[in-house]
Write an enzyme that holds these catalytic residues in place. Sequence first.
Site, short mmCIF file in Angstrom:
data_model
loop_
_atom_site.label_atom_id
_atom_site.label_comp_id
_atom_site.label_asym_id
_atom_site.label_seq_id
_atom_site.Cartn_x
_atom_site.Cartn_y
_atom_site.Cartn_z
CG HIS A 100 -0.28 -0.23 2.52
ND1 HIS A 100 0.07 -1.49 2.95
CD2 HIS A 100 0.13 0.62 3.49
CE1 HIS A 100 0.64 -1.42 4.13
NE2 HIS A 100 0.71 -0.14 4.49
CG HIS A 102 1.31 5.08 4.26
ND1 HIS A 102 0.45 5.04 5.34
CD2 HIS A 102 1.99 3.91 4.28
CE1 HIS A 102 0.62 3.90 5.99
NE2 HIS A 102 1.55 3.19 5.36
P1 5GP Z 1 1.88 0.05 7.39
O1 5GP Z 1 2.54 0.22 8.73
O2 5GP Z 1 1.59 -1.39 7.07
O3 5GP Z 1 2.60 0.76 6.27
O4 5GP Z 1 0.51 0.82 7.50
C1 5GP Z 1 -0.73 0.19 7.66
C2 5GP Z 1 -1.76 1.28 7.77
O5 5GP Z 1 -3.04 0.67 7.66
C3 5GP Z 1 -1.75 2.03 9.10
O6 5GP Z 1 -1.55 3.41 8.86
C4 5GP Z 1 -3.10 1.72 9.72
O7 5GP Z 1 -3.65 2.83 10.39
C5 5GP Z 1 -3.93 1.30 8.52
N1 5GP Z 1 -4.96 0.32 8.82
C6 5GP Z 1 -4.79 -0.83 9.53
N2 5GP Z 1 -5.95 -1.51 9.57
C7 5GP Z 1 -6.86 -0.79 8.89
C8 5GP Z 1 -8.25 -0.98 8.58
O8 5GP Z 1 -8.87 -1.98 8.95
N3 5GP Z 1 -8.86 -0.02 7.84
C9 5GP Z 1 -8.19 1.09 7.38
N4 5GP Z 1 -8.89 1.98 6.67
N5 5GP Z 1 -6.88 1.30 7.65
C10 5GP Z 1 -6.24 0.39 8.41
#
Ligand code: 5GP
Length: 139
Positions: A100, A102
Amino acid sequence: MSDDCIFCSIVAGDIPARVVAETDDALAFLDANPMARGHTLVIPKAHHRRVADLSREESRAVFDLVHDLAPRIEDAIDADAHTIGVNDGPDAGQEVPHAHVHVIPRFDGDGGGPIHVAAGERPDLDDDELDEIADAIGA
Ligand code: 5GP
Ligand code: ZN
């Protein structure tokens, strides 16, 4: 689709999300725990862990959506800029194992920093070492 993946469940409609844009291969929705107003995640609809796991078509679809959305987000919430980045792998801080991007709106004086703060201590590299690294990557 991966059965125990939160983002696959969002793509399937099994978990609710605030979807802001969708194309054939990519989906964008608000981060549930935002770093800023308008913090958006852009994902491939197919389950892939890392950026390099995406097909070229999926990679294009994801970045095209980032490209189209960033100015829309900026307009919608009156942001001044964006930090756009990927935690690509657990050692880079990736918590959700579905690739993903950001898209984090930034505001003048918001107290944040440039993306450089994401990396650890800066290595002290001389010219030979930089040449070697460039060769190794370019080979
Ligand atoms: P990572 O640390 O993997 O780059 O970021 C994962 C992101 O996904 C985090 O910013 C977290 O807030 C978001 N996130 C985790 N679970 C969910 C969810 O169930 N729904 C949404 N909309 N965002 C999520
Ligand atoms: Zn997934």
